[in-house]
Design an enzyme around this catalytic site. Structure first.
Site, PDB file in Angstrom:
ATOM      1  N   HIS A  12     -40.876   2.206   4.930  1.00  0.00           N
ATOM      2  CA  HIS A  12     -40.564   3.390   4.172  1.00  0.00           C
ATOM      3  C   HIS A  12     -40.049   4.364   5.106  1.00  0.00           C
ATOM      4  O   HIS A  12     -41.194   4.993   5.777  1.00  0.00           O
ATOM      5  CB  HIS A  12     -41.607   3.841   3.298  1.00  0.00           C
ATOM      6  CG  HIS A  12     -41.042   4.975   2.256  1.00  0.00           C
ATOM      7  ND1 HIS A  12     -40.792   6.332   2.599  1.00  0.00           N
ATOM      8  CD2 HIS A  12     -40.991   4.815   0.821  1.00  0.00           C
ATOM      9  CE1 HIS A  12     -40.406   6.925   1.524  1.00  0.00           C
ATOM     10  NE2 HIS A  12     -40.598   6.028   0.326  1.00  0.00           N
ATOM     11  N   THR A  18      16.525  12.921  -5.500  1.00  0.00           N
ATOM     12  CA  THR A  18      15.515  12.474  -6.560  1.00  0.00           C
ATOM     13  C   THR A  18      15.801  10.955  -6.703  1.00  0.00           C
ATOM     14  O   THR A  18      16.993  10.697  -6.635  1.00  0.00           O
ATOM     15  CB  THR A  18      15.888  13.231  -7.897  1.00  0.00           C
ATOM     16  OG1 THR A  18      17.194  12.794  -8.191  1.00  0.00           O
ATOM     17  CG2 THR A  18      15.801  14.707  -7.836  1.00  0.00           C
ATOM     18  N   HIS A  19      14.648  10.259  -6.869  1.00  0.00           N
ATOM     19  CA  HIS A  19      14.774   8.614  -7.129  1.00  0.00           C
ATOM     20  C   HIS A  19      15.125   8.076  -5.738  1.00  0.00           C
ATOM     21  O   HIS A  19      15.538   7.007  -5.992  1.00  0.00           O
ATOM     22  CB  HIS A  19      15.704   8.349  -8.303  1.00  0.00           C
ATOM     23  CG  HIS A  19      15.366   8.768  -9.481  1.00  0.00           C
ATOM     24  ND1 HIS A  19      14.163   8.495 -10.457  1.00  0.00           N
ATOM     25  CD2 HIS A  19      15.375   9.926 -10.204  1.00  0.00           C
ATOM     26  CE1 HIS A  19      14.059   9.062 -11.524  1.00  0.00           C
ATOM     27  NE2 HIS A  19      14.888   9.996 -11.421  1.00  0.00           N
ATOM     28  N   SER A  45       6.434  -4.333  20.888  1.00  0.00           N
ATOM     29  CA  SER A  45       6.142  -5.203  21.755  1.00  0.00           C
ATOM     30  C   SER A  45       7.342  -6.047  22.175  1.00  0.00           C
ATOM     31  O   SER A  45       7.502  -6.653  23.266  1.00  0.00           O
ATOM     32  CB  SER A  45       4.942  -6.030  21.456  1.00  0.00           C
ATOM     33  OG  SER A  45       5.335  -6.996  20.288  1.00  0.00           O
ATOM     34  N   LYS A  63      12.829   0.347  19.556  1.00  0.00           N
ATOM     35  CA  LYS A  63      11.938   0.770  18.276  1.00  0.00           C
ATOM     36  C   LYS A  63      11.455   2.185  18.505  1.00  0.00           C
ATOM     37  O   LYS A  63      10.727   2.412  19.415  1.00  0.00           O
ATOM     38  CB  LYS A  63      11.237  -0.434  17.880  1.00  0.00           C
ATOM     39  CG  LYS A  63      12.009  -1.424  17.257  1.00  0.00           C
ATOM     40  CD  LYS A  63      12.417  -1.376  15.886  1.00  0.00           C
ATOM     41  CE  LYS A  63      11.323  -1.554  14.805  1.00  0.00           C
ATOM     42  NZ  LYS A  63      11.709  -1.590  13.539  1.00  0.00           N
ATOM     43  N   GLU A  87       2.357   6.088   9.266  1.00  0.00           N
ATOM     44  CA  GLU A  87       1.834   4.952   8.346  1.00  0.00           C
ATOM     45  C   GLU A  87       0.390   4.867   8.632  1.00  0.00           C
ATOM     46  O   GLU A  87      -0.261   4.277   7.704  1.00  0.00           O
ATOM     47  CB  GLU A  87       2.373   3.752   9.236  1.00  0.00           C
ATOM     48  CG  GLU A  87       4.062   3.553   8.822  1.00  0.00           C
ATOM     49  CD  GLU A  87       4.859   2.530   9.624  1.00  0.00           C
ATOM     50  OE1 GLU A  87       6.014   2.128   9.197  1.00  0.00           O
ATOM     51  OE2 GLU A  87       4.428   1.810  10.897  1.00  0.00           O
TER      52      GLU A  87
END
Length: 434
Positions: free
Chosen positions: A68, A140-141, A263, A268, A275
């Site tokens: 305890h 929009t959308h 890599s 890129k 993310e």
């Protein structure tokens, strides 16, 4: 929390050393309260305050036998004292110490979170002011709608973060409480004045009624607010990810000279920060269900909440503050491609003036909405498949039967029309937030 996402200030708050020192503060403040009420000799209270220290190793040794942690803690403290040790933990139950201390650690974490949100808010406000005159295609959308002010996007986020700060402050008021009410929460072995003394001494609000534990609706509300904050972070990060797509490229994350995006593909530049924020925000929201289930305890209490809270609070504060700081840096380092923004507007050949023309004619002339709408829609469809401008196609198809002159038509094709109320919107938002 793994070191990759740990925030050192948060780690210090939830470390055992800080926790146990706050336990000691609670115990000392309770003794001082009893002394103020005349039940404990002032000299004894003074000795306890001066002598008692946290010895984690000794406490762990005792806990091996007692199984305890609070009993081990009080016995570790008592070993350091003389006859005055009798006053340690007098009238208390374990959760008086544990919940009050945990709520204090939550308070310390909330201070860091609110400070981080304020820093993010400042950056968003700055970006809004810097870009309010930049006209960008609205969507929009995921499809082009009409031009708008880029600054309104940052202003929207600023306003939302301000609402989140208000929610956090409300949650803080409800969760940052001292609970010193005894085994059943009925103060049978305590006085209400003891709790009031401890709350004031520790800069906490009062848990005015409890059972043996602080009720977990308070914690559930706090976790819900933090989850809501995380949803805002993911909303912003998702928008940045869309803007950075190869087909858009209007707004991108900053990219260091030595930074690598892949890599295998040297070209890129991925939106890794956004993310990362999306993924961690989802993790933060995953604690909501656990927090609500923790509000359902057996009778006055059980400890089914205790085990998961040892994980939930350090993790959620590390994550939400880490994400808040990363979001602030990401927004601050954004790269805005003004030329591409302008190019995307020009590529639309003025087709986004369709509502402007429709509304103007309906408000000034006596034609039915259906007739004008169908005519203009026919022209937009032709515009989308031809190399001609929307205005040229309107004229070719007979717009002049609905409008009095070409000068009147030309006046309808002023792109600044779409941002004519931006300054008013800024004033309304800023005035609302001081």
């Amino acid at each position: 929390m793994i070191q990759r996402y740990a925030v050192k200030e948060v780690e210090k708050i939830w470390a055992d050393n800080n926790k146990l020192n706050i336990w000691l503060q609670v115990e000392i403040n309770v003794v001082n309260a009893w002394a103020q009420l005349g039940f404990v000799p002032l000299d004894d209270a003074k000795k306890i305050k001066e002598i008692a220290k946290v010895d984690i190793n000794r406490m762990l040794e005792i806990e091996q036998k007692t199984k305890h942690d609070v009993v081990a803690f009080t016995r570790m403290i008592s070993e350091q004292l003389g006859s005055e040790k009798k006053w340690v933990h007098i009238g208390l139950t374990s959760t008086d110490v544990v919940d009050t201390a945990q709520n204090k650690m939550i308070q310390q974490s909330n201070i860091l979170l609110e400070e981080s949100l304020n820093n993010l808010s400042k950056i968003l406000k700055q970006k809004a002011e810097e870009t309010k005159k930049i006209i960008i295609m609205g969507r929009t959308h995921g499809m082009y709608g009409e031009p708008t002010s880029l600054g309104l996007k940052f202003l929207l986020w600023f306003d939302e973060i301000q609402r989140q700060i208000v929610r956090l402050r409300l949650a803080r008021h409800q969760i940052e409480v001292a609970k010193i009410s005894g085994s059943m929460g009925n103060y049978a072995n305590l006085e209400l004045e003891v709790e009031e003394y401890v709350a004031k001494a520790m800069s906490l609000n009062l848990d005015k009624i409890s059972t043996q534990v602080t009720q977990r609706d308070r914690h559930a509300f706090l976790i819900s607010v933090i989850a809501n904050i995380a949803s805002t972070f993911e909303k912003i990060a998702t928008e940045i990810r869309h803007f950075q797509r190869s087909e858009v490229q209007e707004i991108c994350e900053g990219f260091g000279l030595e930074q690598k995006g892949s890599s295998s593909m040297p070209h890129k530049k991925n939106p890794i920060s956004s993310e990362n924020i999306c993924g961690l925000s989802r993790y933060a929201r995953s604690f909501v269900n656990t927090a609500f289930e923790n509000n359902v305890l057996w009778h006055e209490r059980d400890i089914s909440h205790s085990s998961n809270e040892r994980l939930v609070f350090p993790d959620i504060y590390n994550i939400i503050i880490y994400v808040s700081k990363r979001m602030t840096n990401t927004i601050n380092d954004l790269v805005i491609n003004y030329d591409l923004i302008a190019s995307h507007i020009n590529d639309q050949k003025g087709i986004f003036f369709s509502q402007r023309v429709l509304t103007y004619i309906l408000m000034k002339y006596q034609f039915s909405r259906e007739e004008i709408y169908d005519f203009i829609q026919k022209c937009t469809l032709e515009c989308q498949t031809s190399k001609k401008s929307f205005k040229e196609i309107l004229i070719k198809n007979g717009i002049m039967k609905y409008i009095s002159s070409k000068n009147e038509l030309n006046e309808l094709f002023d792109i600044n029309f779409f941002t004519r109320n931006v300054e008013k919107m800024f004033r309304r938002v800023m005035n609302n937030h001081g």
